[in-house]
Design a protein around this motif. Structure first.
Motif, PDB file in Angstrom:
ATOM      1  N   VAL A   1      39.872  28.421 -56.797  1.00 17.84           N
ATOM      2  CA  VAL A   1      40.708  27.594 -57.828  1.00 17.84           C
ATOM      3  C   VAL A   1      42.274  28.246 -57.621  1.00 17.84           C
ATOM      4  CG1 VAL A   1      41.594  27.185 -60.285  1.00 17.84           C
ATOM      5  CG2 VAL A   1      38.843  27.213 -59.724  1.00 17.84           C
ATOM      6  N   GLU A   2      42.443  29.541 -57.509  1.00 25.63           N
ATOM      7  CA  GLU A   2      43.831  30.250 -57.368  1.00 25.63           C
ATOM      8  C   GLU A   2      44.211  29.700 -55.976  1.00 25.63           C
ATOM      9  OE1 GLU A   2      43.744  34.389 -60.049  1.00 25.63           O
ATOM     10  OE2 GLU A   2      43.139  34.234 -57.893  1.00 25.63           O
ATOM     11  N   SER A   3      43.617  29.521 -54.870  1.00 26.44           N
ATOM     12  CA  SER A   3      44.068  28.903 -53.967  1.00 26.44           C
ATOM     13  C   SER A   3      44.472  27.689 -53.848  1.00 26.44           C
ATOM     14  CB  SER A   3      43.093  29.480 -52.592  1.00 26.44           C
ATOM     15  OG  SER A   3      41.951  28.828 -52.624  1.00 26.44           O
TER      16      SER A   3
ATOM     17  N   GLN B   1      48.463  26.114 -53.375  1.00 29.54           N
ATOM     18  CA  GLN B   1      48.835  25.078 -52.516  1.00 29.54           C
ATOM     19  C   GLN B   1      49.321  23.910 -53.180  1.00 29.54           C
ATOM     20  OE1 GLN B   1      46.118  23.904 -49.312  1.00 29.54           O
ATOM     21  NE2 GLN B   1      45.559  25.927 -48.838  1.00 29.54           N
ATOM     22  N   ALA B   2      48.774  23.460 -54.283  1.00 29.37           N
ATOM     23  CA  ALA B   2      48.978  22.359 -54.908  1.00 29.37           C
ATOM     24  C   ALA B   2      50.401  22.461 -55.698  1.00 29.37           C
ATOM     25  CB  ALA B   2      48.142  21.955 -56.054  1.00 29.37           C
ATOM     26  N   SER B   3      50.561  23.712 -56.189  1.00 26.37           N
ATOM     27  CA  SER B   3      51.954  23.713 -56.952  1.00 26.37           C
ATOM     28  C   SER B   3      53.081  23.999 -55.878  1.00 26.37           C
ATOM     29  CB  SER B   3      51.898  25.036 -57.643  1.00 26.37           C
ATOM     30  OG  SER B   3      51.796  26.339 -56.873  1.00 26.37           O
ATOM     31  N   GLN B   4      52.864  24.238 -54.537  1.00 26.94           N
ATOM     32  CA  GLN B   4      54.137  24.211 -53.724  1.00 26.94           C
ATOM     33  C   GLN B   4      54.011  22.923 -53.136  1.00 26.94           C
ATOM     34  OE1 GLN B   4      53.552  27.714 -51.036  1.00 26.94           O
ATOM     35  NE2 GLN B   4      52.338  28.913 -52.636  1.00 26.94           N
TER      36      GLN B   4
ATOM     37  N   GLU C   1      36.324  31.546 -67.534  1.00 22.95           N
ATOM     38  CA  GLU C   1      37.088  31.299 -68.519  1.00 22.95           C
ATOM     39  C   GLU C   1      38.467  31.361 -68.225  1.00 22.95           C
ATOM     40  OE1 GLU C   1      35.509  33.145 -71.911  1.00 22.95           O
ATOM     41  OE2 GLU C   1      33.634  32.041 -72.034  1.00 22.95           O
ATOM     42  N   ARG C   2      38.860  32.368 -67.289  1.00 16.71           N
ATOM     43  CA  ARG C   2      39.996  32.558 -66.811  1.00 16.71           C
ATOM     44  C   ARG C   2      40.861  31.339 -66.216  1.00 16.71           C
ATOM     45  NH1 ARG C   2      42.999  35.588 -62.765  1.00 16.71           N
ATOM     46  NH2 ARG C   2      41.012  36.205 -61.812  1.00 16.71           N
ATOM     47  N   ILE C   3      40.021  30.396 -65.612  1.00 17.48           N
ATOM     48  CA  ILE C   3      40.478  29.172 -65.044  1.00 17.48           C
ATOM     49  C   ILE C   3      41.529  28.469 -66.140  1.00 17.48           C
ATOM     50  CG2 ILE C   3      39.735  26.967 -64.220  1.00 17.48           C
ATOM     51  CD1 ILE C   3      37.216  28.413 -63.190  1.00 17.48           C
TER      52      ILE C   3
ATOM     53  N   THR D   1      35.390  28.687 -49.197  1.00 14.87           N
ATOM     54  CA  THR D   1      36.834  29.063 -49.303  1.00 14.87           C
ATOM     55  C   THR D   1      37.893  28.427 -48.613  1.00 14.87           C
ATOM     56  OG1 THR D   1      35.796  31.369 -49.365  1.00 14.87           O
ATOM     57  CG2 THR D   1      37.984  31.342 -48.618  1.00 14.87           C
ATOM     58  N   ILE D   2      38.981  28.091 -49.217  1.00 15.92           N
ATOM     59  CA  ILE D   2      39.919  27.508 -48.383  1.00 15.92           C
ATOM     60  C   ILE D   2      40.660  28.395 -47.477  1.00 15.92           C
ATOM     61  CG2 ILE D   2      41.858  26.039 -48.563  1.00 15.92           C
ATOM     62  CD1 ILE D   2      39.177  24.961 -49.535  1.00 15.92           C
TER      63      ILE D   2
END
Length: 299
Positions: free
Chosen positions: A20-22, A26-29, A54-56, A97-98
């Motif tokens: 999710v973080e990766s 990419q999406a935010s950039q 849950e941290r998502i 994994t991306i």
């Protein structure tokens, strides 16, 4: 360029934070992209993975939703499509994994006009580390089939749910067959339905990567479950499964009883090999074929 995107990740007993973080990075950039990331927990049984996920909910534009009971791989994807807000949906399995920095941009810049785009998978991991892993050895043996040029020869039969982009209206009018509750073949039936409705699908080399693989016994168990699914939905899958077609030839030659006899006598020995440290892909093919023919009741 696509400007609206819902990234949808069904999960079961899998921690999805790195994935999710990766994707969020990419999406935010990506300038001008309106996006959301939804992870749907399909009735997980491991409290630790659920707690970690849950941290998502603390990541911007991201949501983690929990289903109280397991819906199945087909139904959970339909639920995600119904929950999504945007015109385009990107489905990803939670165990990938991306590894490409331009993964999202490649999808967003697609101009072919297709409503379904399959990016494919890559088989990562070091051979030295995974050489005794049956799933890894099996996927590596099929690696040449994963490239877009090969998949495009049979675009509907080559479809997998691991990593694909689809218009939301397609998913709502052509959902996965939720009658499939067990593991396997929901993607094959989806590809068949796309072909029946003449919905164009294209294949890209925009892979999501496997870097981790389940243990040998778990993979054998999943293979057996997929064979039971194939048997249960044999009528719908006719023409879309090589194993089903091969078993019909065995039946036509009146050899099914012999295959069952050989399988029943060798099953324990073959399974011991597949679950051990030196699994044989040849034995895996024999086991898979023998298991299917031993359980299938022809109509």
């Amino acid at each position: 360029m696509i400007r609206e995107l819902s990234i949808l990740i069904p999960t079961f007993n899998q921690i999805c934070i790195p994935l999710v973080e990766s994707l969020a990075s990419q999406a935010s950039q990506t300038e001008g992209l309106d996006y959301e990331i939804i992870v749907a927990d399909d009735g997980s049984t491991l409290p630790d993975s659920m707690k970690a996920n849950e941290r998502i909910n603390t990541i911007e534009h991201c949501r983690y939703i929990i289903r109280p009971q397991n819906e199945g791989r087909a139904a959970i994807r339909n639920i995600l499509a119904q929950t999504a807000c945007h015109e385009w949906l990107l489905f990803l399995d939670s165990d990938v994994t991306i590894t490409h920095a331009d993964f999202l941009r490649t999808y967003l810049n697609t101009k072919d006009g297709a409503k379904v785009i399959y990016g494919g998978i890559a088989i990562g991991g070091e051979t030295g580390q995974w050489n005794s892993n049956l799933r890894y050895r099996y996927e590596k043996s099929c690696e040449a089939n994963h490239v877009a040029g090969h998949r495009s020869q049979h675009p509907y039969q080559s479809f997998r749910t691991t990593n694909f982009l689809v218009q939301r209206d397609v998913m709502l009018t052509c959902p996965f067959d939720s009658h499939i509750k067990s593991y396997g073949y929901e993607d094959v039936l989806f590809g068949k339905e796309l072909q029946r409705q003449d919905i164009h699908i294209i294949h890209l080399d925009n892979q999501a990567t496997y870097l981790d693989y389940e243990g040998n016994e778990e993979f054998v168990n999943k293979t057996e479950e997929s064979m039971r699914t194939l048997s249960a939905f044999a009528n719908q899958l006719e023409g879309y499964s090589r194993l089903l077609g091969f078993s019909e030839k065995i039946r036509a030659l009146h050899l099914s009883a012999i295959v069952r006899c050989v399988f029943n006598s060798m099953k324990t020995l073959w399974r011991r090999n597949l679950c051990g440290k030196t699994p044989s892909l040849f034995i895996f093919k024999l086991y898979k074929t023998g298991y299917f023919i031993s359980i299938h009741r022809y109509r």
